[in-house]
Design an enzyme around this catalytic site. Structure first.
Site, PDB file in Angstrom:
ATOM      1  N   SER A   1      21.427  66.909   1.812  1.00  0.00           N
ATOM      2  CA  SER A   1      21.469  65.476   1.581  1.00  0.00           C
ATOM      3  C   SER A   1      21.463  64.724   2.912  1.00  0.00           C
ATOM      4  O   SER A   1      20.578  64.958   3.725  1.00  0.00           O
ATOM      5  CB  SER A   1      22.674  65.150   0.712  1.00  0.00           C
ATOM      6  OG  SER A   1      22.434  63.958   0.013  1.00  0.00           O
TER       7      SER A   1
ATOM      8  N   LYS B   1      18.977  65.492   6.118  1.00  0.00           N
ATOM      9  CA  LYS B   1      18.267  64.616   7.058  1.00  0.00           C
ATOM     10  C   LYS B   1      18.611  65.069   8.475  1.00  0.00           C
ATOM     11  O   LYS B   1      17.748  65.170   9.361  1.00  0.00           O
ATOM     12  CB  LYS B   1      18.700  63.151   6.890  1.00  0.00           C
ATOM     13  CG  LYS B   1      18.623  62.567   5.476  1.00  0.00           C
ATOM     14  CD  LYS B   1      19.073  61.087   5.472  1.00  0.00           C
ATOM     15  CE  LYS B   1      19.631  60.605   4.130  1.00  0.00           C
ATOM     16  NZ  LYS B   1      18.750  60.650   2.995  1.00  0.00           N
TER      17      LYS B   1
ATOM     18  N   GLN C   1      14.584  56.627  -3.045  1.00  0.00           N
ATOM     19  CA  GLN C   1      15.411  55.708  -2.243  1.00  0.00           C
ATOM     20  C   GLN C   1      14.503  54.912  -1.296  1.00  0.00           C
ATOM     21  O   GLN C   1      13.827  55.491  -0.431  1.00  0.00           O
ATOM     22  CB  GLN C   1      16.446  56.473  -1.420  1.00  0.00           C
ATOM     23  CG  GLN C   1      17.332  55.518  -0.607  1.00  0.00           C
ATOM     24  CD  GLN C   1      18.474  56.207   0.133  1.00  0.00           C
ATOM     25  OE1 GLN C   1      18.449  57.419   0.396  1.00  0.00           O
ATOM     26  NE2 GLN C   1      19.504  55.431   0.463  1.00  0.00           N
TER      27      GLN C   1
ATOM     28  N   GLU D   1      21.982  51.799   4.445  1.00  0.00           N
ATOM     29  CA  GLU D   1      23.153  52.496   3.885  1.00  0.00           C
ATOM     30  C   GLU D   1      24.060  53.020   4.996  1.00  0.00           C
ATOM     31  O   GLU D   1      25.292  52.904   4.929  1.00  0.00           O
ATOM     32  CB  GLU D   1      22.712  53.654   2.972  1.00  0.00           C
ATOM     33  CG  GLU D   1      23.894  54.328   2.286  1.00  0.00           C
ATOM     34  CD  GLU D   1      23.515  55.443   1.331  1.00  0.00           C
ATOM     35  OE1 GLU D   1      22.403  55.436   0.770  1.00  0.00           O
ATOM     36  OE2 GLU D   1      24.352  56.349   1.122  1.00  0.00           O
TER      37      GLU D   1
ATOM     38  N   TRP E   1      15.691  59.716  -6.902  1.00  0.00           N
ATOM     39  CA  TRP E   1      16.204  59.128  -5.657  1.00  0.00           C
ATOM     40  C   TRP E   1      15.919  60.018  -4.431  1.00  0.00           C
ATOM     41  O   TRP E   1      15.771  59.522  -3.313  1.00  0.00           O
ATOM     42  CB  TRP E   1      17.715  58.909  -5.830  1.00  0.00           C
ATOM     43  CG  TRP E   1      18.427  58.160  -4.745  1.00  0.00           C
ATOM     44  CD1 TRP E   1      19.275  58.668  -3.802  1.00  0.00           C
ATOM     45  CD2 TRP E   1      18.399  56.739  -4.523  1.00  0.00           C
ATOM     46  NE1 TRP E   1      19.769  57.670  -3.008  1.00  0.00           N
ATOM     47  CE2 TRP E   1      19.255  56.476  -3.421  1.00  0.00           C
ATOM     48  CE3 TRP E   1      17.735  55.658  -5.146  1.00  0.00           C
ATOM     49  CZ2 TRP E   1      19.465  55.190  -2.922  1.00  0.00           C
ATOM     50  CZ3 TRP E   1      17.959  54.370  -4.634  1.00  0.00           C
ATOM     51  CH2 TRP E   1      18.808  54.152  -3.544  1.00  0.00           C
TER      52      TRP E   1
ATOM     53  N   HIS F   1      22.802  67.739  -7.587  1.00  0.00           N
ATOM     54  CA  HIS F   1      22.567  67.465  -6.169  1.00  0.00           C
ATOM     55  C   HIS F   1      23.395  68.427  -5.307  1.00  0.00           C
ATOM     56  O   HIS F   1      24.603  68.533  -5.474  1.00  0.00           O
ATOM     57  CB  HIS F   1      22.951  66.014  -5.888  1.00  0.00           C
ATOM     58  CG  HIS F   1      22.651  65.538  -4.501  1.00  0.00           C
ATOM     59  ND1 HIS F   1      21.502  65.873  -3.821  1.00  0.00           N
ATOM     60  CD2 HIS F   1      23.352  64.723  -3.676  1.00  0.00           C
ATOM     61  CE1 HIS F   1      21.513  65.284  -2.630  1.00  0.00           C
ATOM     62  NE2 HIS F   1      22.627  64.591  -2.512  1.00  0.00           N
TER      63      HIS F   1
HETATM   64  C1  MCU Z   1      19.958  62.289   0.007  1.00  0.00           C
HETATM   65  O1  MCU Z   1      21.003  61.902   0.883  1.00  0.00           O
HETATM   66  C2  MCU Z   1      21.852  60.807   0.619  1.00  0.00           C
HETATM   67  C3  MCU Z   1      21.131  59.586   0.099  1.00  0.00           C
HETATM   68  O2  MCU Z   1      20.154  59.191   1.054  1.00  0.00           O
HETATM   69  C4  MCU Z   1      22.115  58.454  -0.119  1.00  0.00           C
HETATM   70  O3  MCU Z   1      21.498  57.319  -0.696  1.00  0.00           O
HETATM   71  C5  MCU Z   1      23.269  58.864  -0.981  1.00  0.00           C
HETATM   72  O4  MCU Z   1      24.250  57.851  -0.938  1.00  0.00           O
HETATM   73  O5  MCU Z   1      23.853  60.030  -0.465  1.00  0.00           O
HETATM   74  C6  MCU Z   1      23.017  61.158  -0.342  1.00  0.00           C
HETATM   75  C7  MCU Z   1      23.949  62.218   0.150  1.00  0.00           C
HETATM   76  O6  MCU Z   1      24.144  62.389   1.334  1.00  0.00           O
HETATM   77  O7  MCU Z   1      24.682  62.834  -0.798  1.00  0.00           O
HETATM   78  C8  MCU Z   1      25.667  63.743  -0.419  1.00  0.00           C
END
Ligand code: MCU
Length: 431
Positions: free
Chosen positions: A227, A231, A269, A277, A321, A358
């Site tokens: 997530s 990145k 997203q 964010e 997303w 997720h």
């Molecule tokens: C996919 O990573 C992120 C996403 O970009 C955000 O919008 C969300 O709030 O959190 C995701 C994440 O890091 O989940 C653990």
């Protein structure tokens, strides 16, 4: 086990390695450095205001001077152009090694002390060793979730538990960024926290290099995370060529997903959301969230910064997303760079998975994860990467490019008959 047995095992391993002429060298920078193109002569970068709109993926093989890459060795300095463009317009600058980096490596942890321009900062990371006798390769795991650490250890690699937030915090305004990176480079640095996290991992590798390698090898490092930490893992691997294996999981917008493609992917997203964010991307990205077609680099080129090193991208097609279709576009585009370098087998993209949770631990990924570790960190096995794209999130590269992949010569610029002269490492291991 006694010393004799270890010595015998070592001798057998060396003999096997010598016998198998096809055993690839670890896929890291030919010169073992963080960034082997640092000495390249790069023309002046364009200004943000003068960038043309390019609706499809920019041609990764066309250099800033308008000519095209023709040999594999040309990629070194084209990569440097992409790096500088990605820093200027997407992630912010990731500074080179600070003037002083010191630290310690033990069987349970790593400490890092940095000083630069009169400022100092420290952070630490955990170490979790696999069974057996070291020194071990290691996988840096960003954040505490989503990575299959049991599978990593069972494959024979140590886990370095890295808390990115100690180096680049979340929840701060862009003009008051916090964490070890910003202690050194200033709270108003325009560098985003993904690049700050990457800088932190590079400093951990500096310490591994200085440690003598008795516990952890410094020439066989992988990185993963899920997530937001996916990145991060992507940016870590792109910006340090000492990373032999990069494994982002469900990285979404701001990660692997193509910036241009995200604009048209239903439910993904939006770039404006990823930009606001958290200060993940650099401050300069703010002028592109509504017009990514002006970016001179898209994430397929960031994939190309990782080539020909090992890359295993994992994605989740069940949550819109997470922008998996746009990530498939970037992976397919980036895979063209791998192919041009003769390393098409070094990249895997895998979103064909059942569980929609997720950052779930997924059985489908366990075997390829271990095979990637074997190939790129332990230098064993005969894994060949592939594209396993979920049908419902499958991008069509043909719609996204108007350039063709060149056949690159092996030479140093003098044609394709000269054998490569690089000492080791850059050698493509996918063929
Ligand atoms: C996919 O990573 C992120 C996403 O970009 C955000 O919008 C969300 O709030 O959190 C995701 C994440 O890091 O989940 C653990």
């Amino acid at each position: 086990i006694g010393f004799r047995m270890v010595a015998l095992a070592l001798a057998a391993t060396l003999a096997a390695a010598g016998a198998a002429a096809t055993t690839p060298a670890p896929a890291v920078a030919a010169d073992g450095s963080e960034n082997e193109g640092a000495d390249c002569q790069v023309p002046g970068l364009p200004d943000a205001g003068s960038l043309p709109t390019v609706s499809r993926l920019p041609d990764p093989f066309t250099k800033l001077n308008g000519t095209r890459v023709t040999t594999k060795s040309d990629w070194r300095c084209r990569r440097e152009e992409i790096k500088r463009l990605a820093e200027k317009f997407v992630y912010g600058e990731k500074p080179a090694k600070p003037s002083s980096v010191t630290g310690t490596v033990s069987r349970t942890g790593i400490t890092v002390n940095v000083s630069h321009n009169g400022r100092t900062a420290s952070f630490s990371a955990g170490v979790d060793l696999p069974s057996g006798t070291g020194p071990f390769p290691a996988v840096v795991v960003l954040g505490g979730f989503g990575a299959d650490t049991a599978a990593i250890k069972a494959a024979g690699a140590a886990v370095i538990t890295y808390d990115p937030l100690a180096v680049g915090r979340e929840g701060t305004p862009r003009n008051n960024k916090q964490g070890a990176f910003y202690t050194i480079y200033g709270a108003n640095s325009s560098t985003g926290i993904l690049a700050a996290w990457a800088w932190g991992v590079s400093r951990i590798i500096d310490v591994l290099e200085q440690s003598g390698g008795g516990i952890l090898r410094s020439d066989a490092t992988g990185v993963t995370g899920c997530s937001r930490y996916g990145k991060g893992a992507f940016v870590v691997g792109a910006f340090d060529q000492r990373i032999a294996l990069t494994m982002p999981i469900e990285s979404g917008s701001g990660g692997v997903a193509g910036f241009r493609a995200i604009q048209g992917e239903s439910g993904a997203q939006p770039l404006s959301s990823a930009y606001s964010e958290q200060p993940w991307l650099g401050d300069a990205f703010g002028s592109f969230t509504g017009s990514p077609a002006r970016l001179p680099v898209d994430t397929h080129s960031v994939v190309g910064m990782i080539a020909p090193r090992g890359l295993f991208i994992m994605d989740n097609p069940h949550i819109d997303w997470l922008a998996a279709r746009s990530a498939s576009v970037a992976a397919l585009g980036g895979a063209e760079i791998y192919k041009a370098l003769g390393a098409g087998g070094n990249i895997t993209y895998w979103s064909a998975v059942q569980d929609g949770t997720h950052c779930a631990s997924r059985s489908e990924w366990r075997t390829p994860l271990q095979q990637n570790i074997q190939k790129f960190l332990l230098n064993t096995g005969s894994y060949t990467g592939s594209m396993r794209i979920a049908a419902n999130k499958s991008g069509n590269l043909a719609e996204w490019r108007d350039w063709q992949t060149p056949t690159l010569g092996d030479g140093d610029g003098g044609g394709d008959t000269t054998p490569p002269t690089a000492p080791s490492g850059l050698a493509a291991s996918g063929t």
